[in-house]
Scaffold this active site. Structure first.
Site, PDB file in Angstrom:
ATOM      1  N   PRO A 128      54.373  43.699  35.470  1.00 30.13           N
ATOM      2  CG  PRO A 128      54.998  44.043  37.524  1.00 30.13           C
ATOM      3  CD  PRO A 128      55.386  43.624  36.374  1.00 30.13           C
ATOM      4  N   GLY A 129      53.367  46.250  34.475  1.00 27.65           N
ATOM      5  CA  GLY A 129      52.741  47.425  33.860  1.00 27.65           C
ATOM      6  C   GLY A 129      52.784  47.192  32.242  1.00 27.65           C
ATOM      7  N   GLY A 131      51.117  44.019  29.501  1.00 24.80           N
ATOM      8  CA  GLY A 131      50.759  42.867  28.995  1.00 24.80           C
ATOM      9  C   GLY A 131      50.431  42.745  27.577  1.00 24.80           C
ATOM     10  CB  SER A 132      47.507  43.631  25.425  1.00 23.02           C
ATOM     11  OG  SER A 132      46.676  42.963  26.278  1.00 23.02           O
ATOM     12  CG  PHE A 156      49.697  37.074  35.743  1.00 22.79           C
ATOM     13  CD1 PHE A 156      49.081  35.921  36.094  1.00 22.79           C
ATOM     14  CD2 PHE A 156      49.751  38.135  35.958  1.00 22.79           C
ATOM     15  CE1 PHE A 156      47.991  36.094  36.801  1.00 22.79           C
ATOM     16  CE2 PHE A 156      48.574  38.658  36.912  1.00 22.79           C
ATOM     17  CZ  PHE A 156      47.798  37.682  37.361  1.00 22.79           C
ATOM     18  CD  GLU A 243      51.909  32.159  22.333  1.00 18.70           C
ATOM     19  OE1 GLU A 243      52.863  32.610  21.837  1.00 18.70           O
ATOM     20  OE2 GLU A 243      51.337  32.989  23.276  1.00 18.70           O
ATOM     21  CD  GLN A 280      11.253  20.130  22.207  1.00 15.75           C
ATOM     22  OE1 GLN A 280      10.779  21.183  22.792  1.00 15.75           O
ATOM     23  NE2 GLN A 280      10.894  19.494  21.128  1.00 15.75           N
ATOM     24  CB  THR A 366      43.292  39.627  25.708  1.00 18.46           C
ATOM     25  OG1 THR A 366      43.449  40.769  24.740  1.00 18.46           O
ATOM     26  CG2 THR A 366      44.084  39.741  26.866  1.00 18.46           C
ATOM     27  CD  GLU A 368      38.912  41.371  25.427  1.00 15.06           C
ATOM     28  OE1 GLU A 368      39.864  41.149  25.794  1.00 15.06           O
ATOM     29  OE2 GLU A 368      37.618  41.154  25.644  1.00 15.06           O
TER      30      GLU A 368
HETATM   31  C1  LIG Z   1      47.442  31.992  34.288  1.00 11.68           C
HETATM   32  C2  LIG Z   1      48.249  32.898  33.259  1.00 11.68           C
HETATM   33  C3  LIG Z   1      49.836  32.352  32.704  1.00 11.68           C
HETATM   34  C4  LIG Z   1      50.214  33.324  31.985  1.00 11.68           C
HETATM   35  N1  LIG Z   1      51.348  32.831  31.460  1.00 11.68           N
HETATM   36  C5  LIG Z   1      52.188  33.815  31.046  1.00 11.68           C
HETATM   37  C6  LIG Z   1      53.389  33.451  30.508  1.00 11.68           C
HETATM   38  O1  LIG Z   1      53.989  32.090  30.721  1.00 11.68           O
HETATM   39  N2  LIG Z   1      54.393  34.541  30.014  1.00 11.68           N
HETATM   40  C7  LIG Z   1      54.087  35.740  29.939  1.00 11.68           C
HETATM   41  O2  LIG Z   1      54.516  36.417  29.527  1.00 11.68           O
HETATM   42  N3  LIG Z   1      52.679  36.087  30.198  1.00 11.68           N
HETATM   43  C8  LIG Z   1      51.779  35.254  30.773  1.00 11.68           C
HETATM   44  N4  LIG Z   1      50.552  35.410  31.165  1.00 11.68           N
HETATM   45  C9  LIG Z   1      50.460  36.886  30.827  1.00 11.68           C
HETATM   46  C10 LIG Z   1      49.235  37.141  29.776  1.00 11.68           C
HETATM   47  O3  LIG Z   1      49.834  36.941  28.486  1.00 11.68           O
HETATM   48  C11 LIG Z   1      48.602  38.428  29.746  1.00 11.68           C
HETATM   49  O4  LIG Z   1      47.911  38.558  31.058  1.00 11.68           O
HETATM   50  C12 LIG Z   1      48.007  38.880  28.660  1.00 11.68           C
HETATM   51  O5  LIG Z   1      48.862  39.338  27.629  1.00 11.68           O
HETATM   52  C13 LIG Z   1      47.188  40.374  28.893  1.00 11.68           C
HETATM   53  O6  LIG Z   1      47.805  41.281  29.434  1.00 11.68           O
HETATM   54  P1  LIG Z   1      47.238  41.964  30.803  1.00 11.68           P
HETATM   55  O7  LIG Z   1      46.838  40.801  31.675  1.00 11.68           O
HETATM   56  O8  LIG Z   1      48.409  42.994  31.421  1.00 11.68           O
HETATM   57  O9  LIG Z   1      46.009  42.887  30.487  1.00 11.68           O
HETATM   58  P2  LIG Z   1      46.103  44.231  29.668  1.00 11.68           P
HETATM   59  O10 LIG Z   1      47.073  44.074  28.356  1.00 11.68           O
HETATM   60  O11 LIG Z   1      46.665  45.185  30.563  1.00 11.68           O
HETATM   61  O12 LIG Z   1      44.779  44.130  29.272  1.00 11.68           O
HETATM   62  C14 LIG Z   1      43.497  44.600  29.778  1.00 11.68           C
HETATM   63  C15 LIG Z   1      42.279  44.617  29.242  1.00 11.68           C
HETATM   64  O13 LIG Z   1      42.514  45.656  28.226  1.00 11.68           O
HETATM   65  C16 LIG Z   1      42.127  44.741  27.015  1.00 11.68           C
HETATM   66  N5  LIG Z   1      43.314  45.406  25.864  1.00 11.68           N
HETATM   67  C17 LIG Z   1      44.146  45.819  25.951  1.00 11.68           C
HETATM   68  N6  LIG Z   1      44.976  46.213  24.709  1.00 11.68           N
HETATM   69  C18 LIG Z   1      43.858  46.294  23.986  1.00 11.68           C
HETATM   70  C19 LIG Z   1      43.664  46.853  22.655  1.00 11.68           C
HETATM   71  N7  LIG Z   1      44.682  47.405  21.888  1.00 11.68           N
HETATM   72  N8  LIG Z   1      42.485  46.542  22.053  1.00 11.68           N
HETATM   73  C20 LIG Z   1      41.153  46.182  22.997  1.00 11.68           C
HETATM   74  N9  LIG Z   1      41.248  45.756  24.077  1.00 11.68           N
HETATM   75  C21 LIG Z   1      42.503  45.925  24.698  1.00 11.68           C
HETATM   76  C22 LIG Z   1      42.409  43.359  27.135  1.00 11.68           C
HETATM   77  O14 LIG Z   1      41.884  42.666  26.333  1.00 11.68           O
HETATM   78  C23 LIG Z   1      41.918  43.105  28.619  1.00 11.68           C
HETATM   79  O15 LIG Z   1      40.675  42.892  28.691  1.00 11.68           O
HETATM   80  C24 LIG Z   1      49.674  34.481  31.866  1.00 11.68           C
HETATM   81  C25 LIG Z   1      48.468  34.958  32.152  1.00 11.68           C
HETATM   82  C26 LIG Z   1      47.797  34.150  33.180  1.00 11.68           C
HETATM   83  C27 LIG Z   1      46.439  34.823  33.591  1.00 11.68           C
END
Ligand SMILES: Cc1cc2nc3c(=O)[nH]c(=O)nc-3n(C[C@H](O)[C@H](O)[C@H](O)COP(=O)(O)OP(=O)(O)OC[C@H]3O[C@@H](n4cnc5c(N)ncnc54)[C@H](O)[C@@H]3O)c2cc1C
Length: 380
Positions: A128-129, A131-132, A156, A243, A280, A366, A368
């Protein structure tokens, strides 16, 4: 001008897989979409017919085929209008961690089941807290009397409900440097303390089960450590190339499918007594998209060839992942604009494609993040 050279065996495999798709996937795709789930039996059928984990070596129950077989499966899957039987995530993203980093007993124990479809895998990194920024995960693992105790949660997670085996990224709370604190462990379904949450209601990819996972004093044997302790980050980095490449292949083929479908639709739809495709403006739109798709295919096929030669193409696969997933989304939007009111009909195949494609720029890093990697390599 195609770069990849498919042998007769590859072509026969493609035909066999197409027949499987026609018989086992297409007739069920609609039901899976409605159920928001693919039954485990469908995975087993894929395995029984030899369509899971094509690259796993024979000593672990696999056919030991080359990466082109993976490409074939992804290409054909891209045209099935379902996302739940997401076999490339299992076969080509998750299982390779076990084959590359697993101990001999882990490989012997799990890989045959991964190939046969008896074991469906998932990978749990996102929280939840976090992702990237994987370094900020807060699910922890502590060793205690020959066991590892895991506490925390993931969200997710694809195949979250169906998974029999999860590769989980956890942190050692005693190590300060987050890059040296992350380890990967194998957690089997039904391990006490491992609870699967509800399926997440997503805007697209309805047939794919995506879930939250919870760990409360979840106790696993220390032998379930994948690779070495504290090198989880490094292991994840090592597998990013494949990947992102597999995601690029999927996105490219989705873009091509969207374009092919729209061209056919426009050829067969009359506007003011003439086919829509004779306009066209429509022709120029198709010409632009066909050019971009062709150029992308050449780039991606080149990367596939390089990947098969084990070249380091991490930057290029980041470029491909960003460009192809962006292109597929643009194509879906543009094609929906072209076809008119049918674009608002749930029956229109592009509607589902648009919803499903929305995730491609998000997962596997992502776009980004991809651009950040590319920019870094440019030493700006
Ligand atoms: C359908 C689905 C399936 C998924 N399956 C899996 C899975 O099997 N296992 C798993 O572990 N995860 C899974 N995910 C999670 C996915 O990998 C994450 O959603 C992704 O890594 C982005 O993390 P976040 O959503 O927390 O966004 P955040 O990391 O919180 O980012 C939010 C926004 O900020 C931007 N951002 C973040 N950091 C930076 C940076 N350094 N520079 C520029 N922009 C930035 C991002 O691009 C995004 O637009 C899944 C997600 C979805 C939607």
């Amino acid at each position: 001008m195609n770069i990849l050279k498919y042998s007769e065996k590859h072509s026969a495999f493609r035909e066999k897989f197409r027949a499987f798709v026609k018989k086992e996937i297409l007739p069920n795709a609609e039901k899976w979409e409605q159920d928001h789930m693919v039954p485990k039996q469908a995975w087993k059928k894929m395995g029984q017919e030899g369509f899971l984990c094509p690259c796993v070596q024979p000593e672990y129950g696999g056919p030991g085929l080359d990466f082109l077989y993976t490409v074939i499966i992804i290409e054909e899957m891209a045209r099935t209008r379902q996302t739940g039987l997401i076999s490339y995530l299992h076969s080509d993203i998750i299982v390779p961690y076990i084959e590359s980093f697993g101990s001999e007993w882990q490989k012997k124990k799990y890989l045959p089941g991964c190939v046969s479809g008896d074991i469906i895998t998932a990978v749990g990194m996102t929280e939840p807290g976090a992702g990237s920024d994987l370094a900020s995960i807060s699910t922890i693992a502590v060793e205690e009397e020959g066991h590892v105790i895991i506490n925390g949660s993931k969200t997710f997670i694809s195949n979250g409900i169906n998974c029999d085996l999860l590769i989980i990224a956890v942190k050692d709370p005693l190590i300060e440097n987050p890059h040296k604190a992350i380890s990967l462990y194998l957690v089997e379904d039904k391990t006490p303390g491992f609870k699967k949450g509800g399926k997440l209601e997503k805007m697209g990819m309805h047939s794919q089960d995506t879930a939250e996972l919870f760990f409360t004093n979840c106790r696993i044997p220390v032998e379930n450590l994948l690779g070495e302790k504290g090198v989880g980050f490094v292991m994840l980095m090592k597998k990013l190339q494949q990947e992102r490449l597999t995601c690029s292949i999927m996105a490219l083929n989705k873009a091509e499918y969207v374009l092919e479908w729209t061209i056919e639709y426009c050829k067969n739809t009359q506007v003011s007594g003439r086919p829509l495709s004779s306009s066209q403006s429509v022709q120029f739109a198709f010409a632009e998209m066909a050019t971009e798709a062709r150029m992308s295919r050449l780039f991606v096929e080149n990367l596939i060839a390089d990947h098969m030669e084990k070249k380091d193409i991490v930057i290029e696969t980041s470029m491909a992942k960003y460009q192809t997933s962006d292109m597929a989304n643009r194509f879906a939007n543009r094609c929906l604009d072209i076809i008119g009111s049918y674009a608002m009909d749930e029956q229109c195949p592009l509607v589902r494609e648009l919803r499903d494609l929305k995730v491609m720029p998000i997962f596997a890093g992502t776009n980004e993040i991809m651009k950040g990697i590319i920019a870094k390599s440019m030493k700006l």
